[in-house]
Design a protein around this motif. Structure first.
Motif, PDB file in Angstrom:
ATOM      1  N   UNK A  58       0.847  -1.191   0.000  1.00  0.00           N
ATOM      2  CA  UNK A  58       0.000   0.000   0.000  1.00  0.00           C
ATOM      3  C   UNK A  58       0.885   1.245   0.000  1.00  0.00           C
ATOM      4  N   UNK A  59       0.655   2.077  -1.001  1.00  0.00           N
ATOM      5  CA  UNK A  59       1.399   3.330  -1.160  1.00  0.00           C
ATOM      6  C   UNK A  59       0.554   4.465  -0.593  1.00  0.00           C
ATOM      7  N   UNK A  60       1.150   5.277   0.283  1.00  0.00           N
ATOM      8  CA  UNK A  60       0.425   6.366   0.938  1.00  0.00           C
ATOM      9  C   UNK A  60       0.942   7.709   0.421  1.00  0.00           C
ATOM     10  N   UNK A  61       0.033   8.621   0.147  1.00  0.00           N
ATOM     11  CA  UNK A  61       0.411   9.979  -0.253  1.00  0.00           C
ATOM     12  C   UNK A  61      -0.301  10.978   0.643  1.00  0.00           C
ATOM     13  N   UNK A  62       0.430  11.885   1.236  1.00  0.00           N
ATOM     14  CA  UNK A  62      -0.159  13.042   1.920  1.00  0.00           C
ATOM     15  C   UNK A  62      -0.508  14.071   0.858  1.00  0.00           C
ATOM     16  N   UNK A  63      -1.759  14.508   0.831  1.00  0.00           N
ATOM     17  CA  UNK A  63      -2.165  15.498  -0.182  1.00  0.00           C
ATOM     18  C   UNK A  63      -2.220  16.906   0.388  1.00  0.00           C
ATOM     19  N   UNK A  64      -2.369  17.025   1.700  1.00  0.00           N
ATOM     20  CA  UNK A  64      -2.429  18.363   2.282  1.00  0.00           C
ATOM     21  C   UNK A  64      -2.654  18.273   3.783  1.00  0.00           C
ATOM     22  N   UNK A  65      -2.249  19.319   4.480  1.00  0.00           N
ATOM     23  CA  UNK A  65      -2.483  19.406   5.925  1.00  0.00           C
ATOM     24  C   UNK A  65      -2.653  20.866   6.278  1.00  0.00           C
ATOM     25  N   UNK A  66      -3.583  21.143   7.171  1.00  0.00           N
ATOM     26  CA  UNK A  66      -3.658  22.490   7.729  1.00  0.00           C
ATOM     27  C   UNK A  66      -3.610  22.376   9.244  1.00  0.00           C
ATOM     28  N   UNK A  67      -4.088  23.372   9.966  1.00  0.00           N
ATOM     29  CA  UNK A  67      -3.886  23.388  11.416  1.00  0.00           C
ATOM     30  C   UNK A  67      -4.373  22.105  12.097  1.00  0.00           C
ATOM     31  N   UNK A  68      -5.553  21.618  11.707  1.00  0.00           N
ATOM     32  CA  UNK A  68      -6.157  20.490  12.427  1.00  0.00           C
ATOM     33  C   UNK A  68      -6.478  19.285  11.540  1.00  0.00           C
ATOM     34  N   UNK A  69      -6.290  19.407  10.222  1.00  0.00           N
ATOM     35  CA  UNK A  69      -6.764  18.364   9.314  1.00  0.00           C
ATOM     36  C   UNK A  69      -5.645  17.835   8.426  1.00  0.00           C
ATOM     37  N   UNK A  70      -5.785  16.574   8.030  1.00  0.00           N
ATOM     38  CA  UNK A  70      -4.889  15.996   7.022  1.00  0.00           C
ATOM     39  C   UNK A  70      -5.735  15.255   5.990  1.00  0.00           C
ATOM     40  N   UNK A  71      -5.354  15.414   4.732  1.00  0.00           N
ATOM     41  CA  UNK A  71      -6.008  14.690   3.630  1.00  0.00           C
ATOM     42  C   UNK A  71      -4.949  13.818   2.993  1.00  0.00           C
ATOM     43  N   UNK A  72      -5.274  12.531   2.786  1.00  0.00           N
ATOM     44  CA  UNK A  72      -4.266  11.618   2.243  1.00  0.00           C
ATOM     45  C   UNK A  72      -4.945  10.484   1.488  1.00  0.00           C
ATOM     46  N   UNK A  73      -4.151   9.763   0.707  1.00  0.00           N
ATOM     47  CA  UNK A  73      -4.690   8.644  -0.067  1.00  0.00           C
ATOM     48  C   UNK A  73      -3.841   7.396   0.182  1.00  0.00           C
ATOM     49  N   UNK A  74      -4.465   6.241  -0.022  1.00  0.00           N
ATOM     50  CA  UNK A  74      -3.743   4.968  -0.075  1.00  0.00           C
ATOM     51  C   UNK A  74      -4.090   4.294  -1.398  1.00  0.00           C
ATOM     52  N   UNK A  75      -3.097   3.680  -2.020  1.00  0.00           N
ATOM     53  CA  UNK A  75      -3.328   2.865  -3.216  1.00  0.00           C
ATOM     54  C   UNK A  75      -2.858   1.454  -2.909  1.00  0.00           C
ATOM     55  N   UNK A  76      -3.716   0.469  -3.112  1.00  0.00           N
ATOM     56  CA  UNK A  76      -3.398  -0.918  -2.783  1.00  0.00           C
ATOM     57  C   UNK A  76      -3.021  -1.689  -4.051  1.00  0.00           C
ATOM     58  N   UNK A  77      -1.874  -2.357  -3.987  1.00  0.00           N
ATOM     59  CA  UNK A  77      -1.402  -3.176  -5.107  1.00  0.00           C
ATOM     60  C   UNK A  77      -1.230  -4.616  -4.646  1.00  0.00           C
TER      61      UNK A  77
END
Lengths: 205, 205
Positions: free
Chosen positions: B120-139
């Protein structure tokens, strides 16, 4: 996309509602004595609630249900909807066709504890030749036969897109007419939270 | 929203790559002899792959992994990302703060069989003061240490939004500066499939 599990759907025996609890008549049995079944009754809640109890193995070390098990319970609710609409084990065995979940949007709204009684409300939002879009809303209720209170907030919701697949041919095929009619007859307006996507979060700053 | 499980993340011992397999150097150990570590190397794959083997109890009666267990594996990958960015068990214990998943968008793209090796490959797409947005891709990969081939198609993807929560106060609070910096330093451009919502399906016809 993935093949649906098609696990048997277990529904516990229903207890009689206690005074002060919210309970609606079951939709799929004969009407109770003195109960008038109207079209609007059916429209308000066309599918029975799927009911589950939170098992110890669904709990993480913090004492709350882990996110995968929300999805497991939603999967059981999809199985229940399939049974209600004719996409049951017998159908799958005789046709080689089944429903594959291709996409899901889940909102985790509140914690759920071990032993909690869950009631899941399913809404069909639309169906075309090969696809169905539907939602599940998960509620915690106090007693086994309880309905969620009219103003209750769900602990989680999911919106799903599924495809009718011929497993032997390995491709999507149209629903049989009678199943498509059942799916279409059950469709309701989408809840306001459907159609969401995850908001962007700035890459920095 | 829900509290993250924070299960320990198990990584199996890495085998040496066989000829013809795709394998990249580990990112978080010292550079191997003669290996040049460049900024672009880090940018291409800043977090290590999370690796899991599909267990028998994740399989439904059709012989394929059930949808909840894709989400379980993605949850393990989130735990691994938390460890890498400082949101580990020690942090949770000393601060009472943790990361809560609030929203997920999952795409189920292909079946997965018992015993399959997942990366599983993880990518952080963005973060601000209290939040994080990220993705996982499963191979699915053939051998334990394999990297997915550069042109490999994932068997599933998820996009997630999570909130940094003070569990004692019961509300979202800002990340400590050093964790926010780590999250921001890891951000990558969003893959083209991120930001999706589930398409409407007509209510009838």
């Amino acid at each position: 996309m993935r093949r649906r599990g098609g696990r048997p759907h277990h529904r516990g025996p229903r207890r009689r509602a206690r005074p002060g609890r919210h309970r609606r008549p079951a939709r799929h049995g004969p009407p109770e004595r003195g109960q008038e079944v109207t079209a609007s009754t059916h429209r308000a809640q066309p599918l029975p609630l799927a009911r589950h109890r939170v098992r110890p193995e669904w709990i993480d070390y913090n004492g709350h249900m882990s996110e995968a098990f929300y999805v497991l319970v939603f999967g059981y609710a999809t199985d229940a909807m399939m049974i209600e609409t004719g996409l049951h084990a017998g159908y799958r065995e005789s046709t080689g066709c089944s429903l594959y979940t291709v996409e899901a949007h889940v909102r985790y709204l509140n914690d759920v504890s071990e032993g909690a009684r869950l009631a899941v409300r399913t809404r069909l939002l639309g169906a075309d030749a090969k696809r169905a879009r539907f939602t599940h809303e998960m509620y915690v209720v106090e007693d086994e036969g309880d309905e969620p209170a009219p103003d209750a907030a769900p602990v989680a919701t999911t919106e799903l897109l599924a495809l009718h697949v011929d497993q032997n041919a390995g491709r999507a095929v149209p629903f049989p007419a009678e199943i498509r009619e059942r799916l279409e007859a059950l469709t309701e307006p989408a809840p306001e939270w459907a159609g969401r996507s995850i908001a962007e979060v700035p890459r920095s700053g």
